[in-house]
Structures are given as C-alpha cells and as structure tokens.
Design a protein around this motif. Structure first.
Motif: not given
Lengths: 152, 407
Positions: B158-163
């Motif tokens: 989920e890192v991309a969406r969190a960024f």
C-alpha cells in the motif's frame, strides 16, 4: 446558567488527567492549558459525572468549614469559568448526576474551605518550548520563570 | 557483568560489558548505565527497592544536569514517587515534566489523528506502532512517556497509495516513491503543513524488510485509544519484540529508553509469550530479544517466565547475527554503518530468496537507495565521506571526555 444544570467534559476537544490530586486539562482546539486549584480538583470529578452546581455547593458545605452563601458564589464562578473557557458543555440529553456521586465524594472530616479556581495558560505552543526543569518557577511547568534559570 | 569507565551519562562515567554467548560485547549505547538503572528502578518499581534506588540516585546526580535519557524518565519518576509517598525538593519540577508531556503528547495525538483517518478513509490498513502504541497499550496515561516520533505502519503493498494520500493531504516526504525504495528501506519520514513529522513505515523491523515479513502482525491487532482517538496497534507480544530489537540501534539516546518500554509492556501489556518466542525465531532476532529480556529481568525484576527465557536461549544464532549485534553495540567505529547496512541487506535478500551472487550484486543498488544517491558511480565517494564523518564524530565525542579527564 441554572443552578440545576448539569455538565460534561467537552470531549473530544478537551482532555484531562489527574496527577497527585491536581486536575490538568488541555483544550486541543484552542491551544490552552488549564489547572484546577483550591477545591477545584475535588469538584471536577462529580461535576463532569453530572452533579449540578447546587450538588457541588452542598458537597463543599458538608465537607468544609465555609459559609454556604460564600461556597455557592465560588462554585458558580468556578463552573462559569470552566464553561466560558470551553472545558465543559451542558449535558442536555444525558442522565444527570445523582446523590451517590456527591455522597461518595464528600470528605469525612471538615476541611478549611478553599475556593475552587481555574488557572489558565493561553499559549500552549510557546509553553511547550520551555525547558520544564531549568526555565520554570519552583512549582514547575507551566509556571515559566521570567528571570532566568531557577532552583528549588 | 563487568563495568569499566568509558561512557558519560548523567554526570557519571561508566559503560557495561555484556557477554553474549561468551563473547564480550560493549553495550555502552544500548544498556542503561548504572545510574540510569537506579532511576529506572525508582521510576517503575515498588516498595523499598524503588525507595532505596531513588535515594542512591539522588546522592549521585545533580537534578539540574541530567542526561537526555534520564530526563525523559522524569514524568514516570514523579508519578511513582507520588504513589510511594516519597518527597523531594525537586518533585514539583518533575511533576511539571509530567504535565508538559501530557500536554505535548495530547496535542501530538490531536494532530496525528487526521493522518491516520486519511489512510483509513483511503482503505489503507494502518497500525500505530512504537511509543504511541506503548502508551495506548500499557495505561493510556500519555503524561508518563514524552513522545518522540509518531510512527504509522502500513502494508508494503500500500506504499504507493499511502504516498498519494498523504501528499494530497498536504504532507511531504524527503524521498520519492519507487518500487526500489519499498524494497530497500523500512519507511520514510513525512512532514506536515504545520512542521510536524510522522514516520511512515512499511516494515516493522529494519531486520525484516521483505514481502510478507510482517503478515502475522496484521493478523492479530488491538483496538486502543490515545486520549479520545481510536487507533489500532499490534498485539503486545509484537510490540515487545519491536521494542527490544528496535531499541538496539545506534543513536537512540534521545528517546525513552527501550528498557522502560519493554518493562512497561511486560508488566501491563498481557504478553502472549508463545507468540513472542515463535516470532523471535521466525524473524531470526533471538540475540537482541533475549539480551533485552535478560537485562530487564535482572535489573528491573520484570516477570518474564523462566520457560520463555529458556526457549529464547535455546534458539539458534548464526555467526552473522552475532557480527550484526556487535556492530550495533559499537556505533562509533568508522565501518559500523556499512556493516549494519550489509547485515540488513543480507537479511532482506534471504527473505526474498536471493542467492549469494544476487545478494552481493544487490548491495550497491541497495546502498544507493538508502543513501539517496542519484547513480551508482557516487557510491565510492559516499562510503569514504561517511567513514570520515564517523571518525570526526568519534573525535568530537572524545574531546569533551579528554578535557574532563585532564581537569
């Protein structure tokens, strides 16, 4: 404000904690810090559990050597101060306090009457920048020393 | 355990030498000094042991000249002294540190709640970890633990969406998102519009940065409160493991000592010891976990069951893990940083199933990501510069000590 009106803490904007009989409150939205002095800490718990001003005055009268009229005036000022600073709100649709709150909180022996007082510090962000050991008066943070470092 | 003079702490000079599997490892930056241990006992324990420790601590220290670690224990000390009925001319000031920590932490949680809500509203699972999680798990009394960073854990997928979500909410990171970033780092710092900071992490431990490393963490979580705000935190066993392993890193002197958090979790957190042992073995962190638990058992009388210690002691430890621990406990050698990076990279490569050649070949690109270099050609000069900086820092630390010795 009626003497039978009941209150609760203005959560979630206001949070409070007790340390060594002192109630401290932070109003998160306004950025203010508060401390209850005198008999304020004693009154706070029954107040936010639904005791009315009349209940509080009766409690203080039963537990201290103050005159009832003086106690009633002091309690009214105290509750007014808490309400004005946004720390409590009217508990309109909630169950009110009961006699059990007052009775269980009443001291067994009469104490000298101390007026309940609300101490307010308005600029919390500035206060948080001060060193709580070196830059404070002997009573400790948030009482900031104006004349430089102090010792007990 | 043998003590000898070398590290400054709270006006006293001492460090401790720890024996791990019969190998002496200097533990100056990790283990509380003897003076700090007295303070920990006074702040956390009960009865005569706490009172005697407090009296001995007061005979030794100048309360106006405390080290950072000791300073951060003062709210807990004030709370315990009040509970014990002990007085001191400085008690009001120490109670002031409790009031300040309560006010500071409360405003911090108030500012962080919307960030957690933004992630949740985007459908990204988010756990609050580290100090805030300990506060929420142990007692909810935020005045006892002055907070440092606010740390949020999300799944690596989920890192991309969190960024994207945090950027849209006005928060900025010093690093740019890339898949290689997720593969190399544990997390990234973000700064908010008001200057506040969060650490967004996608792996719980630096030692386990590979896909699925934290899957068990997400399976057992707890709903807790920070003041009026509802949050989710890992189970207590995972938090204890995290505190023990993460405390064992160079440069943690400005935080509440790991020993305070580990002790508090042991006492008040309802630890699933079976899970702690299982996860310690799976993550291959037996050495730091048993070292930490042994210390709080011996010095703070923490109630870690004998059978748990026996099982932890029996877990296998490789030579590489011993070298890794030794590097972390000696933070001021010029090659320490590189050796720790190599250890973490090897662990991550093993978790991804990489062979020896791929592990070796991947170290350069790994360092490039970790150090934020534009291209691999900058690597040799970066290694050299960091080595020199380390020596310089070491000399800078030694200078005041030498001056003091001369005086």
């Amino acid at each position: 404000m009626k003497s039978e009106e009941r209150f609760r803490v203005a959560t979630p904007e206001v949070i409070h904690q007790t340390i060594d009989g002192e109630v401290i409150l932070v109003h998160l939205a306004r950025g203010t810090y508060h401390s209850l002095r005198g008999s304020g800490a004693f009154l706070f718990d029954p107040l936010v559990r639904g005791a009315s001003r009349a209940d509080l005055a009766a409690m203080l009268s039963a537990g201290t050597d103050g005159e009832l009229s003086r106690i009633e005036a002091a309690v009214a000022r105290f509750v007014e101060d808490l309400w004005r600073d946004g720390l409590i709100v009217a508990a309109v649709d909630e169950a009110g306090g009961d006699g059990a709150v007052a009775a269980s909180s009443t001291p067994s022996t009469k104490q000298p009457f101390e007026e309940p007082r609300l101490e307010t510090f308005t600029d919390l962000q500035d206060l948080l920048l001060t060193d709580p050991i070196h830059d404070v008066e002997p009573p400790g943070w948030p009482n900031v020393a104006r004349g430089g470092p102090t010792k007990p | 355990m043998i003590c000898r003079a070398s590290q400054t702490s709270g006006g006293c000079s001492e460090t401790e030498t720890l024996y791990v599997n019969d190998e002496a490892i200097e533990g100056g930056s990790y283990f509380p000094s003897k003076v700090q241990t007295l303070l920990l006992r006074a702040a956390f324990l009960d009865g005569d042991l706490a009172r005697d420790s407090f009296q001995r601590w007061r005979e030794i220290v100048d309360p106006m000249a405390l080290d950072q670690t000791s300073f951060r224990l003062l709210p807990q000390l004030a709370w315990n002294l009040v509970r014990l009925g002990e007085g001191d001319p400085y008690l009001d000031r120490w109670k002031g540190t409790y009031r300040r920590a309560f006010a500071f932490n409360s405003t911090l949680f108030h500012a962080m709640a919307p960030v957690v809500q933004v992630l949740s509203a985007t459908g990204i699972p988010a756990l609050v970890v580290d100090e805030a999680a300990v506060i929420a798990t142990v007692s909810g009394e935020s005045g006892l633990r002055p907070m440092g960073d606010f740390v949020i854990l999300i799944p690596p997928a989920e890192v991309a969406r969190a960024f994207d979500a945090l950027t849209a909410f006005g928060w900025r990171s010093t690093v740019r998102f890339s898949e290689r970033l997720v593969a190399s780092l544990r997390g990234a710092p973000f700064s908010g519009p008001d200057g506040r900071r969060i650490d967004l992490q996608w792996y719980l431990l630096r030692e386990n940065c590979y896909p699925r490393a934290d899957e068990p963490v997400w399976l057992v979580t707890q709903d807790r409160h920070l003041g009026p705000f509802g949050i989710r935190v890992p189970c207590t066993a995972d938090q204890l493991l995290h505190v023990c392993v993460d405390g064992l890193q160079p440069g943690v002197g400005t935080r509440l000592p790991w020993s305070a958090n580990a002790f508090a979790l042991c006492v008040g957190g309802d630890v699933d010891w079976e899970r702690l042992v299982t996860e310690t073995a799976r993550r291959r962190v037996a050495l730091p976990v048993r070292t930490a638990l042994r210390w709080i058992r011996e010095h703070l009388k923490a109630s870690v069951p004998d059978v748990v210690m026996e099982r932890l002691e029996a877990l296998p430890v490789t030579a590489a893990e011993r070298r890794e621990l030794r590097a972390k406990l000696n933070p001021w050698r010029p090659t320490t940083g590189l050796r720790i990076r190599w250890a973490h990279h090897m662990r991550a490569a093993a978790g991804r199933g990489c062979g020896r050649a791929a592990t070796l070949a991947g170290f350069g690109p790994y360092l490039q990501q970790v150090w934020g270099l534009a291209h691999l050609g900058q690597l040799p000069s970066a290694v050299l510069r960091r080595g020199i900086e380390r020596v310089w820092e070491r000399l800078g630390r030694m200078a005041p000590l030498k001056r003091r010795e001369a005086e």
